[in-house]
Motif scaffolding. Structure first.
Motif, PDB file in Angstrom:
ATOM      1  N   LEU A   1       5.045  -6.778  19.258  1.00 22.64           N
ATOM      2  CA  LEU A   1       4.872  -6.288  20.675  1.00 22.64           C
ATOM      3  C   LEU A   1       6.261  -5.776  21.009  1.00 22.64           C
ATOM      4  CD1 LEU A   1       3.267  -6.602  23.445  1.00 22.64           C
ATOM      5  CD2 LEU A   1       4.289  -8.886  23.704  1.00 22.64           C
ATOM      6  N   GLY A   2       7.261  -6.521  20.452  1.00 19.15           N
ATOM      7  CA  GLY A   2       8.495  -5.987  21.033  1.00 19.15           C
ATOM      8  C   GLY A   2       8.835  -4.425  20.213  1.00 19.15           C
ATOM      9  N   ARG A   3       8.192  -4.207  19.391  1.00 14.32           N
ATOM     10  CA  ARG A   3       8.188  -2.859  18.788  1.00 14.32           C
ATOM     11  C   ARG A   3       7.557  -1.931  19.588  1.00 14.32           C
ATOM     12  NH1 ARG A   3       7.870  -3.948  12.208  1.00 14.32           N
ATOM     13  NH2 ARG A   3       9.225  -5.417  12.103  1.00 14.32           N
ATOM     14  N   ILE A   4       6.220  -2.130  20.207  1.00 15.94           N
ATOM     15  CA  ILE A   4       5.543  -1.183  20.957  1.00 15.94           C
ATOM     16  C   ILE A   4       6.115  -0.747  22.055  1.00 15.94           C
ATOM     17  CG2 ILE A   4       3.566  -2.630  21.632  1.00 15.94           C
ATOM     18  CD1 ILE A   4       3.194   0.911  20.188  1.00 15.94           C
ATOM     19  N   VAL A   5       6.645  -2.009  22.748  1.00 15.42           N
ATOM     20  CA  VAL A   5       7.082  -1.948  23.863  1.00 15.42           C
ATOM     21  C   VAL A   5       8.286  -0.874  24.006  1.00 15.42           C
ATOM     22  CG1 VAL A   5       8.482  -3.056  25.972  1.00 15.42           C
ATOM     23  CG2 VAL A   5       6.402  -4.022  24.952  1.00 15.42           C
TER      24      VAL A   5
ATOM     25  N   ALA B   1      12.381   9.465  15.982  1.00 16.24           N
ATOM     26  CA  ALA B   1      13.111   8.243  16.494  1.00 16.24           C
ATOM     27  C   ALA B   1      12.090   6.908  15.867  1.00 16.24           C
ATOM     28  CB  ALA B   1      12.766   7.883  18.130  1.00 16.24           C
ATOM     29  N   LEU B   2      12.653   6.159  15.241  1.00 15.69           N
ATOM     30  CA  LEU B   2      12.405   5.120  14.468  1.00 15.69           C
ATOM     31  C   LEU B   2      12.323   3.942  15.068  1.00 15.69           C
ATOM     32  CD1 LEU B   2      10.909   4.301  11.561  1.00 15.69           C
ATOM     33  CD2 LEU B   2      13.332   4.084  10.625  1.00 15.69           C
ATOM     34  N   VAL B   3      11.238   3.159  15.302  1.00 14.33           N
ATOM     35  CA  VAL B   3      11.361   1.854  16.064  1.00 14.33           C
ATOM     36  C   VAL B   3      10.942   0.852  15.242  1.00 14.33           C
ATOM     37  CG1 VAL B   3      10.694   0.647  18.145  1.00 14.33           C
ATOM     38  CG2 VAL B   3      11.033   2.921  18.319  1.00 14.33           C
ATOM     39  N   THR B   4      11.778  -0.086  14.925  1.00 13.20           N
ATOM     40  CA  THR B   4      11.370  -1.213  14.363  1.00 13.20           C
ATOM     41  C   THR B   4      12.122  -2.668  14.772  1.00 13.20           C
ATOM     42  OG1 THR B   4      10.712  -2.325  11.903  1.00 13.20           O
ATOM     43  CG2 THR B   4      12.829  -0.909  12.151  1.00 13.20           C
ATOM     44  N   SER B   5      11.800  -3.724  14.138  1.00  9.95           N
ATOM     45  CA  SER B   5      12.585  -4.958  14.413  1.00  9.95           C
ATOM     46  C   SER B   5      14.107  -4.691  14.073  1.00  9.95           C
ATOM     47  CB  SER B   5      11.899  -6.153  13.860  1.00  9.95           C
ATOM     48  OG  SER B   5      10.820  -6.377  14.363  1.00  9.95           O
ATOM     49  N   ALA B   6      14.933  -5.022  14.635  1.00  7.97           N
ATOM     50  CA  ALA B   6      16.421  -4.816  14.346  1.00  7.97           C
ATOM     51  C   ALA B   6      16.915  -5.392  12.871  1.00  7.97           C
ATOM     52  CB  ALA B   6      17.487  -5.538  15.397  1.00  7.97           C
ATOM     53  N   PHE B   7      16.155  -6.599  12.590  1.00  7.14           N
ATOM     54  CA  PHE B   7      16.521  -7.094  11.394  1.00  7.14           C
ATOM     55  C   PHE B   7      15.979  -6.053  10.127  1.00  7.14           C
ATOM     56  CE2 PHE B   7      12.509  -9.073  12.572  1.00  7.14           C
ATOM     57  CZ  PHE B   7      11.579  -8.952  11.425  1.00  7.14           C
TER      58      PHE B   7
ATOM     59  N   SER C   1      -2.563  -5.951  23.457  1.00  9.46           N
ATOM     60  CA  SER C   1      -1.631  -6.210  23.645  1.00  9.46           C
ATOM     61  C   SER C   1      -1.015  -7.987  23.436  1.00  9.46           C
ATOM     62  CB  SER C   1      -0.584  -6.098  24.955  1.00  9.46           C
ATOM     63  OG  SER C   1      -1.454  -6.320  25.826  1.00  9.46           O
ATOM     64  N   THR C   2      -2.424  -8.636  23.726  1.00 12.26           N
ATOM     65  CA  THR C   2      -2.152  -9.916  23.593  1.00 12.26           C
ATOM     66  C   THR C   2      -2.403 -10.314  22.088  1.00 12.26           C
ATOM     67  OG1 THR C   2      -3.062 -10.453  25.791  1.00 12.26           O
ATOM     68  CG2 THR C   2      -3.065 -12.252  24.284  1.00 12.26           C
ATOM     69  N   MET C   3      -3.091  -9.486  21.446  1.00  9.35           N
ATOM     70  CA  MET C   3      -3.335  -9.846  19.882  1.00  9.35           C
ATOM     71  C   MET C   3      -2.294  -9.449  19.055  1.00  9.35           C
ATOM     72  SD  MET C   3      -7.203  -8.387  18.947  1.00  9.35           S
ATOM     73  CE  MET C   3      -6.938  -6.683  19.500  1.00  9.35           C
ATOM     74  N   LEU C   4      -1.140  -8.753  19.727  1.00  7.27           N
ATOM     75  CA  LEU C   4       0.032  -8.403  18.738  1.00  7.27           C
ATOM     76  C   LEU C   4       0.999  -9.640  18.601  1.00  7.27           C
ATOM     77  CD1 LEU C   4       1.045  -5.112  20.202  1.00  7.27           C
ATOM     78  CD2 LEU C   4      -0.297  -5.488  18.173  1.00  7.27           C
ATOM     79  N   CYS C   5       1.652  -9.813  17.432  1.00  5.23           N
ATOM     80  CA  CYS C   5       2.658 -10.779  16.991  1.00  5.23           C
ATOM     81  C   CYS C   5       3.793 -10.471  18.125  1.00  5.23           C
ATOM     82  CB  CYS C   5       2.702 -11.026  15.556  1.00  5.23           C
ATOM     83  SG  CYS C   5       3.816  -9.818  14.800  1.00  5.23           S
ATOM     84  N   GLU C   6       4.782 -11.414  17.894  1.00  6.47           N
ATOM     85  CA  GLU C   6       6.034 -10.920  18.906  1.00  6.47           C
ATOM     86  C   GLU C   6       6.652  -9.885  18.316  1.00  6.47           C
ATOM     87  OE1 GLU C   6      10.449 -13.343  19.668  1.00  6.47           O
ATOM     88  OE2 GLU C   6       8.553 -14.345  18.571  1.00  6.47           O
TER      89      GLU C   6
ATOM     90  N   ALA D   1      14.545  -2.544  17.873  1.00  4.40           N
ATOM     91  CA  ALA D   1      14.045  -3.586  18.790  1.00  4.40           C
ATOM     92  C   ALA D   1      13.793  -4.810  18.354  1.00  4.40           C
ATOM     93  CB  ALA D   1      12.518  -2.949  19.403  1.00  4.40           C
ATOM     94  N   ASP D   2      13.143  -5.634  19.170  1.00  8.64           N
ATOM     95  CA  ASP D   2      12.886  -7.079  18.823  1.00  8.64           C
ATOM     96  C   ASP D   2      14.112  -7.985  17.960  1.00  8.64           C
ATOM     97  OD1 ASP D   2      10.899  -9.414  18.062  1.00  8.64           O
ATOM     98  OD2 ASP D   2      10.955  -8.237  16.000  1.00  8.64           O
ATOM     99  N   PHE D   3      15.130  -7.852  18.788  1.00  8.91           N
ATOM    100  CA  PHE D   3      16.275  -8.732  18.186  1.00  8.91           C
ATOM    101  C   PHE D   3      15.851 -10.370  18.189  1.00  8.91           C
ATOM    102  CE2 PHE D   3      17.947  -4.489  19.428  1.00  8.91           C
ATOM    103  CZ  PHE D   3      19.092  -4.440  18.716  1.00  8.91           C
ATOM    104  N   LYS D   4      16.404 -10.841  17.134  1.00  6.91           N
ATOM    105  CA  LYS D   4      16.001 -12.138  17.049  1.00  6.91           C
ATOM    106  C   LYS D   4      17.360 -13.195  17.338  1.00  6.91           C
ATOM    107  CE  LYS D   4      11.610 -11.632  15.674  1.00  6.91           C
ATOM    108  NZ  LYS D   4      10.522 -12.100  16.530  1.00  6.91           N
ATOM    109  N   GLY D   5      18.343 -12.613  16.549  1.00  8.60           N
ATOM    110  CA  GLY D   5      19.575 -13.797  16.656  1.00  8.60           C
ATOM    111  C   GLY D   5      20.502 -13.195  17.557  1.00  8.60           C
ATOM    112  N   LYS D   6      20.206 -12.983  18.903  1.00  7.68           N
ATOM    113  CA  LYS D   6      20.985 -12.688  20.011  1.00  7.68           C
ATOM    114  C   LYS D   6      22.179 -13.674  20.013  1.00  7.68           C
ATOM    115  CE  LYS D   6      16.786 -10.387  22.278  1.00  7.68           C
ATOM    116  NZ  LYS D   6      16.077 -10.566  23.545  1.00  7.68           N
TER     117      LYS D   6
END
Length: 271
Positions: free
Chosen positions: A125-129, A200-206, A117-122, A227-232
């Motif tokens: 990590l947001g996607r797998i969580v 269920a498809l999980v990826t970054s919101a953008f 989990s530490t090796m993952l980029c931001e 997941a992994d919303f950037k522009g909150k």
């Protein structure tokens, strides 16, 4: 088969190179370099000066917090996030019949001294969580993690899998896709695993609008789980929410990359 794979990989590399050149910072530097070159030639100095001005103007826009959120918002909020699930009754109806939770790949840094989990980029990590959170509430569903490798080190899909296991996922429920270079490859690989099942498809919101379109183009019944919303959006409207920083330049780059990627996918008939 090997010829097809080689052509696919070459096209993937070509897309990456062209896409990188069109990103905000490389484009700014390109406009600046061209402007300086034309200015030195004298006769085209006016055009050169306008190109120099355009390069700085684009950099100012790209690095602004408000502008980056403006670009990201149509991508990130096209599909709603999956709410908190406290009991089976809270599971959204569209998720209830999913037989697989698919977590698309992003990136990681290889370091044998780090936990997976530490090796993952931001983004990864947001996607797998989010993927594990959803999978825990769908005990009948498998978890599919995706991401290629270089053949020498473990694939990104495997790192995501190990991260999911560290979060309590049973390894027997996990399937790993190691050979997908991009989202189109991931969609085809998932189709081979789930056939006609609902996912269920999980990826970054953008990235969700393009990814969802590709998966549905493959005939998959996919439920968007961003997941992994950037522009909150900020909680309060303040002048400090519209200043400049490097993170906003990064967010603008993500948005531009997605818009270009969607256009490229349309040209190739993938969406």
């Amino acid at each position: 088969m090997s010829v097809t794979l080689s052509l696919s990989y070459l096209l993937y590399i070509f897309k990456k190179i062209i896409g990188t050149c069109l990103m905000p910072l490389p484009m700014c530097l390109g406009l600046l370099a061209l402007g300086l070159l034309l200015t030195r030639r004298g006769k085209q100095s006016r055009t050169g000066r306008w190109l120099i001005i355009a390069s700085f103007a684009w950099l100012l826009l790209a690095g602004n917090m408000g502008f980056s959120r403006l670009l990201l918002h149509p991508l990130e909020y096209r599909y709603p996030a999956i709410p908190e699930i406290h009991s089976p009754a809270d599971i959204p109806a569209e998720l209830a019949g999913c037989t697989a939770v698919v977590v698309l790949g992003s990136g990681h840094t290889e370091n044998p001294t780090f936990a997976a989990s530490t090796m993952l980029c931001e983004s990864a990590l947001g996607r797998i969580v989010e993927g594990v959170r959803i999978a825990r509430n769908l005990p009948q569903a498998i978890l599919i993690t995706s991401g290629s490798g270089d053949g020498k080190q473990e694939s990104h899909g495997l790192v995501l899998s190990r991260s999911a296991q560290s979060m309590g996922m049973d390894v027997s429920r996990i399937r790993v896709i190691n050979s997908a270079f991009d989202t189109q490859d991931e969609a085809k690989a998932v189709k081979q695993i789930v056939k006609r099942g609902k996912i269920a498809l999980v990826t970054s919101a953008f990235h969700m609008p393009r990814a969802l379109a590709m998966f549905r183009k493959q005939g998959l019944d996919a439920v968007p789980c961003p997941a992994d919303f950037k522009g909150k959006p900020p909680p309060h409207t303040r002048l400090s929410n519209y200043v400049w920083d490097s993170e906003s330049l990064f967010h603008t780059t993500l948005a531009v990359h997605e818009y270009i990627g969607y256009f490229w996918s349309m040209l190739r008939g993938q969406v």
